[in-house]
Design a protein around this motif. Sequence first.
Motif, short mmCIF file in Angstrom:
data_model
loop_
_atom_site.label_atom_id
_atom_site.label_comp_id
_atom_site.label_asym_id
_atom_site.label_seq_id
_atom_site.Cartn_x
_atom_site.Cartn_y
_atom_site.Cartn_z
N VAL A 122 1.10 -1.45 -0.44
CA VAL A 122 -0.03 0.17 -0.43
C VAL A 122 0.90 1.39 -0.08
N SER A 123 1.10 2.21 -1.07
CA SER A 123 1.63 3.08 -1.23
C SER A 123 1.27 4.20 -0.54
N ASP A 124 2.52 5.41 0.31
CA ASP A 124 1.36 6.45 0.70
C ASP A 124 0.83 7.22 0.14
N HIS A 125 0.88 7.19 -1.50
CA HIS A 125 0.50 8.54 -2.12
C HIS A 125 -0.81 7.28 -3.25
N SER A 129 -8.13 4.42 -6.37
CA SER A 129 -8.16 4.00 -4.69
C SER A 129 -9.72 3.82 -4.97
N TRP A 130 -10.48 2.99 -3.72
CA TRP A 130 -12.07 2.39 -3.63
C TRP A 130 -10.70 2.26 -2.07
N ASN A 131 -11.58 3.00 -1.23
CA ASN A 131 -10.99 2.94 0.45
C ASN A 131 -12.03 2.49 0.93
N GLY A 132 -12.81 1.99 1.06
CA GLY A 132 -13.87 1.66 2.50
C GLY A 132 -14.81 1.88 1.74
N THR A 192 -12.12 -3.90 -0.86
CA THR A 192 -11.21 -2.54 -0.52
C THR A 192 -10.18 -2.62 -1.87
N VAL A 193 -9.92 -1.41 -2.70
CA VAL A 193 -8.77 -2.26 -3.80
C VAL A 193 -8.54 -0.83 -3.78
N ILE A 194 -7.00 -0.74 -3.05
CA ILE A 194 -6.00 0.29 -3.52
C ILE A 194 -4.43 0.57 -4.49
N SER A 200 -8.24 1.38 4.61
CA SER A 200 -6.70 1.62 4.95
C SER A 200 -6.59 3.38 5.16
N VAL A 201 -5.64 2.71 6.67
CA VAL A 201 -6.07 4.46 7.39
C VAL A 201 -4.33 4.73 7.39
#
Length: 623
Positions: free
Chosen positions: A118-121, A125-128, A173-175, A214-215
């Motif tokens: 999981v990258s910092d930026h 994404s579709w997070n949650g 969730t897809v990042i 992802s938090v």
Amino acid sequence: MRLFGYSVNVFAGAAMGLLAAALAWGQPAGPKAAGEAVYKQRCAGCHEQANSRIPPRTALNQMPAGRIKRALDFGAMMTVAYPLSRDERDAVAAYLGTSAPAIAYPPGAYCADRRATVSDHPKVSWNGWSPGSTNSRYQAAEAAGLSIDQVRGLKLKWAFGFDGDVTAFSQPTVIDGQVFVGSAGGVIHALRADTGCLQWTFQANGPVRSSVVSVPNGNRHPLLFGDQTGWVYSLEAETGALLWKKKIEEHDAARLTGTPMFYNGTVFVPVASWEETRSLDPTYPCCTFRGSIVALRVRDGQQVWKSYLVPEPKRTGQTKLGTPQYGPSGVGVWASPTLDAKRGVMYIATGDNYSTPATPLSDSIAALDIKTGRVLWSKQTTPGDAYNSSCNTDKQNCPSEDGPDYDFGSSAILTHLPGGRDILLAGQKSGMVYALDPEKKGELLWQTRIATPGPGIATSVGVLWGMASDGQKVYASTASSGRAPPTDPGDTRRNVLDPKQGGGLTALRVADGGKAWYAPPIVCTQGAPSGCSPTQSAAVTAIPGMVFSGSNDGHLRGYGAEDGKILWDFDTVREFQTVNGVKAKGGSIDGPGAVVVNGMVFVNSGYSRFGGIPGNVLLAFAP
Ligand code: HEC
């Protein structure tokens, strides 16, 4: 707690009687006989009763025994199982289930590199629950990476089977190229988006319906989610190692269905329950669950605040059978909170009360102070809605209000009008869609009815799990709680979803609530499996020019955002060859909806709760 001791004693007494009787009769006390005895005494009453909310015995027979044990120890059957000894649990699980291991994916299911990234930026994404914390369920062009023409050409890229499950109900969730998804068996899976190969799994205590988020936490990105037994977890994204877990609600009927929302190092978890259904037992002292939002520190899970949405229950009387009754109760929160960072608040959408008296925060949209959890304002759209499942049966536990059961099951959407003014959109099970002014304590801007309960039509016919909005229009699909006897003689359920009720997709203009178009429901074809229904209870998803809506008939459809014409249609009700070698089939699409990221569409199929078609598959599409 006292209540709880009381019911345990009653049950324990009955169980001892059962064992004593078996001994006295000198039965051959083999493990099979012991398992059968426990089943008859403790399970058959519900599981042969064919209530559409209860998996039938045939479904239990398909589950690995380890999975059944997990349901008894940590899962949905925990309370039922309290009086059972370890031997009795083992016996009944072995008697009912298969000998397959609880989960065992073959080595070929795994990627060569088992570390997730999981990258910092993240680029896309579709997070949650939604791509952003406004809960619009709208994926903008760059992140969606799909034109209308490409949607027309979407094909199945891979299928992943959830081992031992008969339901698939957790939204992925897809990042970037990384997928995280929970399952009914309580397993979190980390997969590669392009191939569906598995990197790691984590076993939670209970089934996982909530999406994983992802938090950011310093330079780490822990994954947070809740399960159906009241536990919240934080996992290391790279390996799936447990960082912390915490039980945030002690009531034994608690379930964490809504996806947590995060802001500034804090995560906010909505708490709902299945106590409404427990009222079916005339000896159950109804009801004591209190809906809440719990704020936890991301770093270590420490509670920052807990905001209850209903006062503490007191004894209110007793049923005709002498079972004590308690109230008020309920006001669970099923949906992910919506963040309004500018105003320092979150918006929540609440469910009904379970017992009398009804209270002011049920069936409401409410604004909570992010820092303290204090309710700043609320807008109740259906007052007096105290309801539980016994209202449909013997009414022993039914509150005097006998309300219509018009929960909000879906998140409020925060968007803005063309002029820039903020607006909150909320869809209710009643068939109403509301637009509220967040600047004026939820003052009503417009309301539009998208569906009407009527003679022979179930009371709940509205928005169930979620609408989507691209800012111009809001897309609301129609559910229905209608039931009918199954057409398939092999289906042991007394009721399944009514094949003739529910469904339809309505587009409303955000500016004034006027109807832009309506796409009618699509009836089930002849010979469709029992549980087929045109109901579109699953959450809707929008991308530029397209709206995706799954149906309980098992189809995922892509509608043109301009006119509601169906441009793409995939029937998921069939068996799939899976990349992880698990036998899998699709069924009803319900609960969460499609997730669109970087030119791919992901959806779970097989929502057997509420009388739909069972299944256990995650599907990934690409042009
Ligand atoms: C009071 C009614 C009741 C009794 C008694 C009962 N069940 Fe259930 N069972 C349910 C309901 C309701 C569900 C669905 C719960 C949900 O919505 O998750 C369920 C679900 C299950 C599931 C599926 C859980 C999952 O993870 O998907 C299993 C396994 C199960 N029951 C086993 C048993 C066994 C074994 C017994 C006897 C020891 C038993 N049940 C007794 C009502 C009951």
